[in-house]
Design an enzyme around this catalytic site. Structure first.
Site, PDB file in Angstrom:
ATOM      1  N   ALA A   8       4.625 -40.555  -6.392  1.00  0.00           N
ATOM      2  CA  ALA A   8       4.010 -41.174  -7.560  1.00  0.00           C
ATOM      3  C   ALA A   8       3.877 -42.667  -7.278  1.00  0.00           C
ATOM      4  O   ALA A   8       4.754 -43.266  -6.650  1.00  0.00           O
ATOM      5  CB  ALA A   8       4.857 -40.945  -8.799  1.00  0.00           C
ATOM      6  N   GLU A  62       0.822  -1.200   0.000  1.00  0.00           N
ATOM      7  CA  GLU A  62       0.000   0.000   0.000  1.00  0.00           C
ATOM      8  C   GLU A  62       0.865   1.263   0.000  1.00  0.00           C
ATOM      9  O   GLU A  62       0.606   2.224  -0.734  1.00  0.00           O
ATOM     10  CB  GLU A  62      -0.911   0.027   1.242  1.00  0.00           C
ATOM     11  CG  GLU A  62      -1.817  -1.183   1.374  1.00  0.00           C
ATOM     12  CD  GLU A  62      -1.217  -2.280   2.232  1.00  0.00           C
ATOM     13  OE1 GLU A  62      -1.937  -2.817   3.079  1.00  0.00           O
ATOM     14  OE2 GLU A  62      -0.013  -2.595   2.058  1.00  0.00           O
ATOM     15  N   ALA A  94       7.827 -48.433  -6.882  1.00  0.00           N
ATOM     16  CA  ALA A  94       8.901 -48.943  -7.727  1.00  0.00           C
ATOM     17  C   ALA A  94       8.637 -50.411  -8.035  1.00  0.00           C
ATOM     18  O   ALA A  94       7.835 -51.073  -7.364  1.00  0.00           O
ATOM     19  CB  ALA A  94      10.255 -48.793  -7.027  1.00  0.00           C
TER      20      ALA A  94
END
Length: 348
Positions: free
Chosen positions: A157, A55, A165
């Site tokens: 993942a 601001e 894996a």
């Protein structure tokens, strides 16, 4: 007085400006000053600790009296305290601003209260416009303010049958190119990327955030947790940022130290053992699970022990979004809060 379309456009612009500021101990904030007729008078953003807040940065571009009767559109509630800079609420009042629109309340015990101070001075105040977008921008700062540690995202993942894996330990690549691109984009949004020494020794990751072959402009600080030594020729030692090493199992001590260093957002990408340790310690704010349409079987689970002895003590997640990424699917969620549990039980 409800917001008008001119103010909504100004808020979108203020959010863009906020993103220009550095991530660190202070929140990223943007501001736009509008004339009584809706023209943009000035723009500003916070450029880091000790510099003028958004601001004040915007107001500094105006001649004395030029902001009288203007509207200030800000991504975060104007602060109400004196630190290395003065209270923004007072700066706006003294500039003669007649209206302030902000997206997100400042929850700080010291810095909050700016809206009340503005109203007490006769300034019209409107809050809440595009609060979700503002919250996403300063999520790390909000977590740091509330918990004294960075905002922590754990990513992994996995195959559809929950493996990280194959039986021989190979894991590149379970997911496809679209998912990997998404991971690098999210890495670039974090202040630090965390792995364990096991991941360093088995995969030798670079821990950079890349766009194809090019590096993203912002690179997360690489962080390695574990007692085993990192080889002198490890890829992460060539990272643009100097790596941090923690020879400890005390994750709370690690995240407390990262917070003290000004790191507000952490991306944990260090394999099943480290991901499970963060979850078991209750140090997770967000979970990203990349699901690949493959089956691997075997013992290489995406998660190990996360301290769940019975089904009644399962660590439940609230899924925020499902994102298709090529042939893969990304689940974005967060640990379900007690309030969310109550809502779910009431709906059953």
């Amino acid at each position: 007085m409800a917001m008008n379309e001119t103010e909504r456009r100004a808020m979108r612009r203020a959010l863009e400006l906020a993103s220009l500021g550095p991530r660190g101990v202070n929140p990223q904030v943007g501001a736009v000053i509008l004339s009584p007729t809706g023209d943009v008078l000035a723009e500003g953003w916070h450029r880091g600790a000790g510099t003028p807040h958004a601001e004040v940065d915007a107001l500094s571009q105006l001649a004395p009296g030029a902001a009288r009767g203007a509207t200030a559109v800000v991504t975060l509630e104007p602060c109400n305290h004196t630190g290395r800079t003065g209270p923004c609420a007072v700066a706006l009042i003294e500039a003669g601003v007649s209206r302030v629109v902000f997206a997100l309340d400042d929850p700080g015990a010291v810095s909050g209260g700016g809206a009340e101070r503005l109203r007490d001075a006769g300034v019209s105040v409107e809050a809440g416009e595009q609060a979700d977008a503002a919250r996403a921008l300063v999520g790390g700062w909000l977590t740091a303010l509330r918990l004294g540690r960075p905002h922590i995202t754990v990513k992994w993942a996995q195959s559809l049958d929950g493996r990280a894996a194959a039986a021989d330990g190979s894991s590149q690549w379970i997911t496809g190119p679209a998912a990997r691109t998404d991971v690098h984009r999210r890495r670039a949004q974090a202040d630090a990327i965390v792995v364990g020494t096991g991941t360093v020794l088995s995969d030798d990751p670079a821990l950079t955030a890349r766009d194809g072959e090019a590096l993203h402009p912002h690179q997360p600080v690489p962080v390695v947790i574990g007692a085993r030594a990192t080889p002198s020729d490890a890829a992460l030692r060539r990272h643009p940022q100097e790596a941090l090493f923690y020879d400890t199992r005390d994750l709370q001590a690690v995240v407390t130290d990262l917070h003290a260093r000004g790191i507000q957002s952490v991306f944990v990408e260090g394999g099943p053992t480290l991901a499970s340790a963060f979850i078991a310690a209750g140090l997770v704010d967000r979970v990203l699970v990349y699901l690949a349409p493959v089956l691997l079987g075997g013992q290489r689970l995406a998660l190990t022990d996360i301290a769940v002895p019975t089904i009644a003590e399962a660590r439940r997640l609230t899924i925020e979004e499902w994102v298709p990424l090529g042939s893969d699917l990304l689940a974005i969620g967060h640990p379900t809060s007690p309030d969310e549990n109550d809502e779910n039980e009431g709906a059953s």
